[in-house]
Scaffold this active site. Structure first.
Site, short mmCIF file in Angstrom:
data_model
loop_
_atom_site.label_atom_id
_atom_site.label_comp_id
_atom_site.label_asym_id
_atom_site.label_seq_id
_atom_site.Cartn_x
_atom_site.Cartn_y
_atom_site.Cartn_z
N TYR A 60 30.27 44.65 37.02
CA TYR A 60 31.73 45.31 37.40
C TYR A 60 32.64 43.85 36.93
O TYR A 60 32.37 42.69 36.24
CB TYR A 60 30.93 43.87 38.83
CG TYR A 60 30.22 44.63 40.03
CD1 TYR A 60 29.96 45.86 39.37
CD2 TYR A 60 29.27 43.99 40.26
CE1 TYR A 60 29.25 46.21 40.45
CE2 TYR A 60 28.61 44.71 41.23
CZ TYR A 60 28.62 46.15 41.17
OH TYR A 60 27.71 46.89 41.96
N1 LIG Z 1 25.06 50.43 43.74
C1 LIG Z 1 27.01 50.13 43.76
O1 LIG Z 1 27.10 51.81 42.97
C2 LIG Z 1 27.56 49.75 44.31
C3 LIG Z 1 28.58 49.81 44.63
C4 LIG Z 1 29.55 49.39 45.50
C5 LIG Z 1 29.25 48.07 45.70
N2 LIG Z 1 28.06 47.23 45.29
C6 LIG Z 1 27.58 46.25 45.51
O2 LIG Z 1 27.78 46.32 47.14
C7 LIG Z 1 28.72 45.06 47.82
C8 LIG Z 1 29.77 45.14 48.70
O3 LIG Z 1 30.47 46.21 48.49
P1 LIG Z 1 31.55 46.23 49.00
O4 LIG Z 1 33.28 45.11 48.43
O5 LIG Z 1 32.34 47.32 48.96
O6 LIG Z 1 31.74 46.31 50.34
P2 LIG Z 1 32.88 46.39 51.87
O7 LIG Z 1 32.19 45.43 52.67
O8 LIG Z 1 32.66 48.07 51.57
O9 LIG Z 1 33.87 46.09 51.27
C9 LIG Z 1 34.48 44.94 50.67
C10 LIG Z 1 36.07 44.78 50.91
O10 LIG Z 1 36.53 44.72 52.25
C11 LIG Z 1 38.13 44.14 52.84
N3 LIG Z 1 37.12 43.17 53.43
C12 LIG Z 1 35.77 41.91 53.19
N4 LIG Z 1 35.57 41.37 55.12
C13 LIG Z 1 36.54 42.03 55.09
C14 LIG Z 1 37.21 41.00 56.33
N5 LIG Z 1 36.17 39.75 57.11
N6 LIG Z 1 38.70 41.32 57.18
C15 LIG Z 1 39.33 42.09 56.34
N7 LIG Z 1 38.73 42.92 55.09
C16 LIG Z 1 38.03 42.46 54.73
C17 LIG Z 1 38.04 43.24 51.64
O11 LIG Z 1 38.64 44.05 50.50
P3 LIG Z 1 40.64 43.88 50.70
O12 LIG Z 1 40.84 42.35 51.43
O13 LIG Z 1 40.91 43.70 49.67
O14 LIG Z 1 40.79 44.75 51.30
C18 LIG Z 1 36.55 43.58 50.49
O15 LIG Z 1 36.79 43.37 49.08
C19 LIG Z 1 29.24 44.80 46.82
O16 LIG Z 1 29.82 43.62 46.00
C20 LIG Z 1 28.36 44.72 44.79
O17 LIG Z 1 27.71 44.41 45.15
C21 LIG Z 1 27.34 48.28 44.78
#
Ligand SMILES: NC(=O)c1ccc[n+]([C@@H]2O[C@H](COP(=O)([O-])OP(=O)(O)OC[C@H]3O[C@@H](n4cnc5c(N)ncnc54)[C@H](OP(=O)(O)O)[C@@H]3O)[C@@H](O)[C@H]2O)c1
Length: 381
Positions: A60
């Site tokens: 990350y």
């Molecule tokens: N194991 C794996 O392969 C893998 C892969 C991915 C993630 N992960 C883990 O899972 C965690 C979460 O993944 P993710 O960040 O992809 O989760 P997600 O909840 O699907 O997407 C998060 C993104 O959505 C937007 N967002 C989040 N909350 C919001 C709200 N309340 N209102 C409006 N927009 C909002 C933001 O992006 P914008 O505002 O930029 O649009 C934020 O960065 C990561 O931090 C990581 O620890 C693991």
């Protein structure tokens, strides 16, 4: 509901919050994350809310996420309280195949780097990030077991692996009395439900707790993306648009008629029950069978505050059912053979309805209210 209700992860004694703090957005190296100040504010807010489960990876933001977390943990004096998870698999040195992948040489290299950046001498949970298609299950298992015995990690798990590989590793661990793995970290949301075909039953049967990543479909379900008038494209500023053309996110896969229908249903549920769209999507994921914890991702403190409150007000069963229906997976072989019609032919029309858990929710939606005992049972398997 505050985050200081803790649930055991998989078949283990490790207690974690229902909502985890995802640190993939910590750091600006990838162009769509949070700066240090914002990341620190999210970390401090999470601890103040009672949260204890923090997820990162050496990948990350090119190590920045781990370095920032290391500082935040040290400054807050929270190392013992935090359940700290990190991951290995991705390559740190182009041209050197053994500086990545899941072989013993890389795992032992990677863990030292993570410990250094995180400023700690142990990880609570260490995960294989992604299957490398070559390393035998025995080698991964034995190396993780060695790390437990050496005191460098407390527990181990897998992320983004085929179901058969996760089953093989756990079966070997049980047969050879090695440290069983406790966690499968997998993508799960209203727009990505494929894990229901294999992994939910697998987790329940073999003692893995599932942690769900990208519960908002990388922001798709947050409300910032809407179908354009033509219905083919999505408007909205966010990570998905930022990654357009990067090869990491395919708009073709994200902006589909099915996904727009799901976005519409989330919007309606949010309006009717006075929640934000993000809260609806996160709560739906957290209340599904076998989901031990949902990993929150946020770029701003406002987003994070919004997401943290996702379990405060339970959605009624009817609203959850509507969301289930609009996002249901199409029936495919061989799973179609496990449905009612085929089963009746097998059981002479008698013993239907006792399919393996995972094909149907094992606890009633009513029992799965946040914090209800039914869900605690599901989460502890
Ligand atoms: N194991 C794996 O392969 C893998 C892969 C991915 C993630 N992960 C883990 O899972 C965690 C979460 O993944 P993710 O960040 O992809 O989760 P997600 O909840 O699907 O997407 C998060 C993104 O959505 C937007 N967002 C989040 N909350 C919001 C709200 N309340 N209102 C409006 N927009 C909002 C933001 O992006 P914008 O505002 O930029 O649009 C934020 O960065 C990561 O931090 C990581 O620890 C693991």
């Amino acid at each position: 509901m505050s985050l200081d209700s803790y649930y055991t992860l998989g078949r283990s004694g490790l207690r974690v919050s229902r909502l985890a703090l995802g640190a993939m957005t910590f750091g600006e190296n990838w162009g769509w994350g949070a700066d240090e100040r914002t990341a620190r504010a999210m970390f401090d807010r999470y601890l103040a809310a009672g949260g204890n489960f923090v997820d990162t990876a050496d990948l990350y933001t090119e190590g920045q996420s781990e370095s920032l977390l290391g500082r935040f943990i040290a400054d807050s004096g929270s190392r013992d309280r935090v359940v700290l998870a990190s991951k290995f698999s991705y390559n740190a040195e182009p041209g050197n195949p053994n500086a990545g992948g899941n072989g013993r040489k890389n795992i032992l290299r990677a863990v030292e780097g993570s410990l250094r950046r995180l400023g700690t001498d142990y990880l609570d949970l260490y995960l294989l990030h992604t299957w490398d298609r070559v390393t035998p299950a025995e080698e991964v298992l034995r190396t993780l077991d060695d790390l437990v015995r050496a005191g460098k990690i407390r527990y181990a798990g897998l992320s983004d692996v085929p179901a058969w590989y996760a089953a093989q590793i756990q079966t070997l661990a049980q047969a050879h009395h090695l440290q069983p793995l406790v966690n499968l970290q997998l993508q799960y949301s209203l727009v990505e439900r494929n894990i229901e075909r294999e992994y939910v039953s697998l987790a329940q049967e073999l003692g893995y707790g599932i942690t769900a990543w990208s519960p908002l479909g990388m922001g798709l379900l947050s409300g910032k993306y809407r179908p354009s008038e033509s219905g083919r494209d999505g408007a909205g500023d966010g990570r998905i648009q930022a990654l357009k053309g990067s090869g990491l996110v395919s708009l073709q896969d994200k902006f589909t008629p099915r996904n727009w229908a799901i976005v519409g249903a989330v919007e309606q549920a949010a309006r009717e029950h006075r929640l934000s769209m993000a809260q609806v999507a996160i709560q739906w994921a957290a209340r599904r069978p076998s989901i031990g914890s949902v990993i929150l991702g946020a770029r701003t403190l406002e987003q994070f505050e919004d997401n943290l409150a996702a379990l405060d007000r339970p959605l009624p069963d009817e609203a959850l059912r509507t969301l289930d229906e609009v996002s249901a997976l199409p029936l495919q072989f061989p799973y179609s053979f496990f449905e009612q019609a085929q089963q009746e032919r097998i059981h002479g029309g008698v013993a239907v309805g006792d399919k393996p858990q995972g094909y149907r929710p094992p606890v009633s939606v009513a029992a799965a209210e946040p914090g209800a005992p039914g869900l605690a049972v599901a989460a502890t398997r």
